[in-house]
Write a protein that holds these residues in place. Sequence first.
Motif, PDB file in Angstrom:
ATOM      1  N   GLU A   1      50.976  58.215  46.791  1.00 25.83           N
ATOM      2  CA  GLU A   1      50.611  57.411  45.637  1.00 25.83           C
ATOM      3  C   GLU A   1      49.371  56.571  45.897  1.00 25.83           C
ATOM      4  OE1 GLU A   1      53.952  55.133  44.462  1.00 25.83           O
ATOM      5  OE2 GLU A   1      55.158  56.861  43.885  1.00 25.83           O
ATOM      6  N   GLU A   2      49.108  56.214  47.162  1.00 26.78           N
ATOM      7  CA  GLU A   2      47.990  55.336  47.444  1.00 26.78           C
ATOM      8  C   GLU A   2      46.661  55.976  47.097  1.00 26.78           C
ATOM      9  OE1 GLU A   2      48.194  53.989  51.432  1.00 26.78           O
ATOM     10  OE2 GLU A   2      50.032  52.845  51.144  1.00 26.78           O
ATOM     11  N   ARG A   3      46.608  57.325  47.111  1.00 29.26           N
ATOM     12  CA  ARG A   3      45.343  57.981  46.803  1.00 29.26           C
ATOM     13  C   ARG A   3      45.020  57.929  45.317  1.00 29.26           C
ATOM     14  NH1 ARG A   3      42.631  60.995  50.443  1.00 29.26           N
ATOM     15  NH2 ARG A   3      41.531  61.936  48.707  1.00 29.26           N
ATOM     16  N   ALA A   4      46.030  57.827  44.477  1.00 31.29           N
ATOM     17  CA  ALA A   4      45.838  57.819  43.020  1.00 31.29           C
ATOM     18  C   ALA A   4      44.962  58.985  42.596  1.00 31.29           C
ATOM     19  CB  ALA A   4      45.208  56.499  42.579  1.00 31.29           C
ATOM     20  N   GLU A   5      45.303  60.173  43.048  1.00 35.04           N
ATOM     21  CA  GLU A   5      44.475  61.342  42.812  1.00 35.04           C
ATOM     22  C   GLU A   5      44.317  61.655  41.331  1.00 35.04           C
ATOM     23  OE1 GLU A   5      42.635  63.272  44.667  1.00 35.04           O
ATOM     24  OE2 GLU A   5      43.076  62.120  46.448  1.00 35.04           O
ATOM     25  N   PRO A   6      43.053  61.812  40.845  1.00 38.40           N
ATOM     26  CA  PRO A   6      42.855  62.159  39.447  1.00 38.40           C
ATOM     27  C   PRO A   6      43.348  63.548  39.091  1.00 38.40           C
ATOM     28  CG  PRO A   6      40.776  62.192  40.650  1.00 38.40           C
ATOM     29  CD  PRO A   6      41.804  61.614  41.576  1.00 38.40           C
ATOM     30  N   ALA A   7      43.533  64.426  40.080  1.00 34.06           N
ATOM     31  CA  ALA A   7      43.975  65.781  39.775  1.00 34.06           C
ATOM     32  C   ALA A   7      45.485  65.903  39.686  1.00 34.06           C
ATOM     33  CB  ALA A   7      43.460  66.750  40.850  1.00 34.06           C
TER      34      ALA A   7
ATOM     35  N   ALA B   1      50.814  64.458  37.022  1.00 33.64           N
ATOM     36  CA  ALA B   1      51.477  63.407  36.263  1.00 33.64           C
ATOM     37  C   ALA B   1      50.493  62.511  35.525  1.00 33.64           C
ATOM     38  CB  ALA B   1      52.353  62.570  37.192  1.00 33.64           C
ATOM     39  N   GLY B   2      49.213  62.675  35.766  1.00 34.40           N
ATOM     40  CA  GLY B   2      48.217  61.853  35.101  1.00 34.40           C
ATOM     41  C   GLY B   2      47.796  60.668  35.948  1.00 34.40           C
ATOM     42  N   LEU B   3      46.889  59.875  35.398  1.00 32.63           N
ATOM     43  CA  LEU B   3      46.417  58.693  36.090  1.00 32.63           C
ATOM     44  C   LEU B   3      47.500  57.623  36.097  1.00 32.63           C
ATOM     45  CD1 LEU B   3      43.715  60.182  35.738  1.00 32.63           C
ATOM     46  CD2 LEU B   3      42.645  57.968  35.305  1.00 32.63           C
ATOM     47  N   PRO B   4      47.438  56.701  37.061  1.00 29.83           N
ATOM     48  CA  PRO B   4      48.428  55.625  37.079  1.00 29.83           C
ATOM     49  C   PRO B   4      48.342  54.785  35.820  1.00 29.83           C
ATOM     50  CG  PRO B   4      46.613  55.165  38.595  1.00 29.83           C
ATOM     51  CD  PRO B   4      46.456  56.586  38.152  1.00 29.83           C
ATOM     52  N   ASP B   5      49.478  54.265  35.385  1.00 34.27           N
ATOM     53  CA  ASP B   5      49.524  53.394  34.207  1.00 34.27           C
ATOM     54  C   ASP B   5      50.433  52.213  34.532  1.00 34.27           C
ATOM     55  OD1 ASP B   5      49.601  52.145  31.792  1.00 34.27           O
ATOM     56  OD2 ASP B   5      50.113  53.935  30.624  1.00 34.27           O
ATOM     57  N   THR B   6      49.836  51.201  35.144  1.00 36.82           N
ATOM     58  CA  THR B   6      50.586  50.007  35.533  1.00 36.82           C
ATOM     59  C   THR B   6      50.547  48.934  34.456  1.00 36.82           C
ATOM     60  OG1 THR B   6      48.662  48.937  36.567  1.00 36.82           O
ATOM     61  CG2 THR B   6      49.963  50.450  37.936  1.00 36.82           C
ATOM     62  N   GLY B   7      49.784  49.195  33.383  1.00 35.00           N
ATOM     63  CA  GLY B   7      49.572  48.181  32.371  1.00 35.00           C
ATOM     64  C   GLY B   7      48.259  47.444  32.552  1.00 35.00           C
ATOM     65  N   ASP B   8      47.616  47.642  33.690  1.00 31.73           N
ATOM     66  CA  ASP B   8      46.310  47.035  33.980  1.00 31.73           C
ATOM     67  C   ASP B   8      45.295  48.161  34.060  1.00 31.73           C
ATOM     68  OD1 ASP B   8      44.022  45.874  35.096  1.00 31.73           O
ATOM     69  OD2 ASP B   8      45.183  44.472  36.330  1.00 31.73           O
ATOM     70  N   LEU B   9      44.584  48.394  32.948  1.00 33.32           N
ATOM     71  CA  LEU B   9      43.672  49.529  32.866  1.00 33.32           C
ATOM     72  C   LEU B   9      42.578  49.449  33.927  1.00 33.32           C
ATOM     73  CD1 LEU B   9      42.632  52.076  31.459  1.00 33.32           C
ATOM     74  CD2 LEU B   9      41.385  50.602  29.870  1.00 33.32           C
ATOM     75  N   ALA B  10      41.972  48.293  34.089  1.00 29.36           N
ATOM     76  CA  ALA B  10      40.896  48.154  35.067  1.00 29.36           C
ATOM     77  C   ALA B  10      41.384  48.477  36.471  1.00 29.36           C
ATOM     78  CB  ALA B  10      40.312  46.742  35.007  1.00 29.36           C
ATOM     79  N   ALA B  11      42.544  47.941  36.831  1.00 33.66           N
ATOM     80  CA  ALA B  11      43.079  48.190  38.171  1.00 33.66           C
ATOM     81  C   ALA B  11      43.390  49.670  38.366  1.00 33.66           C
ATOM     82  CB  ALA B  11      44.327  47.350  38.402  1.00 33.66           C
ATOM     83  N   ASP B  12      43.926  50.314  37.332  1.00 34.05           N
ATOM     84  CA  ASP B  12      44.257  51.732  37.447  1.00 34.05           C
ATOM     85  C   ASP B  12      43.004  52.579  37.635  1.00 34.05           C
ATOM     86  OD1 ASP B  12      46.884  51.035  37.091  1.00 34.05           O
ATOM     87  OD2 ASP B  12      46.938  51.553  34.954  1.00 34.05           O
ATOM     88  N   LEU B  13      41.981  52.316  36.849  1.00 34.70           N
ATOM     89  CA  LEU B  13      40.743  53.089  36.969  1.00 34.70           C
ATOM     90  C   LEU B  13      40.064  52.842  38.309  1.00 34.70           C
ATOM     91  CD1 LEU B  13      39.245  52.707  33.375  1.00 34.70           C
ATOM     92  CD2 LEU B  13      40.384  54.712  34.361  1.00 34.70           C
ATOM     93  N   LYS B  14      40.099  51.617  38.767  1.00 32.89           N
ATOM     94  CA  LYS B  14      39.491  51.309  40.067  1.00 32.89           C
ATOM     95  C   LYS B  14      40.227  52.022  41.192  1.00 32.89           C
ATOM     96  CE  LYS B  14      37.528  46.854  38.701  1.00 32.89           C
ATOM     97  NZ  LYS B  14      37.588  45.368  38.818  1.00 32.89           N
ATOM     98  N   ALA B  15      41.551  52.104  41.102  1.00 35.12           N
ATOM     99  CA  ALA B  15      42.313  52.806  42.125  1.00 35.12           C
ATOM    100  C   ALA B  15      41.924  54.279  42.189  1.00 35.12           C
ATOM    101  CB  ALA B  15      43.811  52.671  41.855  1.00 35.12           C
TER     102      ALA B  15
END
Length: 215
Positions: free
Chosen positions: A85-91, A94-108
């Motif tokens: 999970e730490e890699r937050a791979e775009p491929a 399951a899709g991109l992470p969705d923690t409720g913080d869009l900026a943090a998710d995109l930065k990850a």
Amino acid sequence: MPTPKAASSRTPDATRRSERSRRAIYDAALALVVEVGYARTTVEGIASRAGVGKQTIYRWWPSKSAVLLDAYLDLTGQAGQDGGEERAEPAGSAGLPDTGDLAADLKAVLRATVDELNDPRFEAPTRALTAEGVIDPELGARFVERLLEPQLRLYVRRLAAARDAGLLRPGADLRVAVELLVGPLTHRWLMRTRPLTHAYADELVDHVLQGIAPR
């Protein structure tokens, strides 16, 4: 005539041999494209290095470009599994992470992309395939279809969810926003104009989100 038990006992061995051969072919293809370049990499060379017959490769793939693309996709898939999970791979499927913080998710996600592009395991084959994709339209189209577009669609879906939640401007062009995120990152990496860093990835996210925030 072999008994059913004896026949069935050979099936797993055949499967394992096929998987070993496939893995050897992937490794050989990636190594050769780094060492001698795409143009000088041949099916014969891949087969020789992998220790398999040329007919084995042609049984599974129609061309050199198909081998290399599958090898590269396998490499990126392994990275996603290894990194967790730490890699937050775009491929990831399951899709991109969705923690409720869009900026943090995109930065990850962009930070994970920076780490991958700076990783020696990926840098040389990615550069070789990217450069050849510009020259070879067939390879370029397959690269876009099988790797780039699925990743970009994940970004768009994550931004669409944020837009539906009222976090982004209703009329924002989400595809353009995604290209503004990944385009400069790729350009800096390809041209080596400046170091590719997490700080730069974070700055891209901040600028893009500021541009599509509700007015």
